[in-house]
Design an enzyme around this catalytic site. Sequence first.
Site, PDB file in Angstrom:
ATOM      1  N   GLY A  11      -1.339   1.151   4.932  1.00  0.00           N
ATOM      2  CA  GLY A  11      -0.439   2.305   4.980  1.00  0.00           C
ATOM      3  C   GLY A  11      -1.073   3.527   4.335  1.00  0.00           C
ATOM      4  CG  ASP A  68      -2.346   3.252  -9.163  1.00  0.00           C
ATOM      5  OD1 ASP A  68      -2.377   2.269  -8.391  1.00  0.00           O
ATOM      6  OD2 ASP A  68      -1.683   3.252 -10.210  1.00  0.00           O
TER       7      ASP A  68
END
Length: 196
Positions: A11, A68
């Site tokens: 994704g 992140d």
Amino acid sequence: MKIVLATGNKGKLREFKQMCDYEVVPFSDLLSDVEIVEDGDTFAENALIKARTIYQKLGEGYLVIADDSGISLPILNGAPGIYSARYAGEGATDKENLHKLLETVKEKGLQSTPAYYTAAIAIVSKYGEYVVHGWMHGDVVSELRGDKGFGYDPMFVPKGYRQTLGELDDEVKSRISHRAQALALVKPIIQMLQRK
């Protein structure tokens, strides 16, 4: 200088490719399985850990980008936060994490509560290390709506919208998302590094 994305998340890779106007190669195209231990206390620390690990394996001819990111709910003292990818436990799927957060919100008796996404993007190359952040604020709702996006998107309604990220078109998401905000700051850094 080849630009490598330090993620195995399909994704994220799809989003990066949609939002970037330069070629990005996933590290898995260049390296076999790499174990990355994300033991930082912040999104920035974990992004740097990923980027440094891949850069050290590839060497100086590469510029490595790592992201992140996660969702935080003030009512849960910032959880899931840096544990967003493993909120339902180590090895949990996106669906399991999503359903755990949905159940947690329902247990609190909430229809909707403020939340925000954070994206920290680290860039590591022979010219140094950089980290930028992007945020997207809104609310999580106690029902899943839409099947677009990934992760917690079907329960997150961005500020100023009525639809969840699971319902909004990719074009809208790629303009307003936390990752899009961070990437807007990454682009000039990459351009500067490519000119060196």
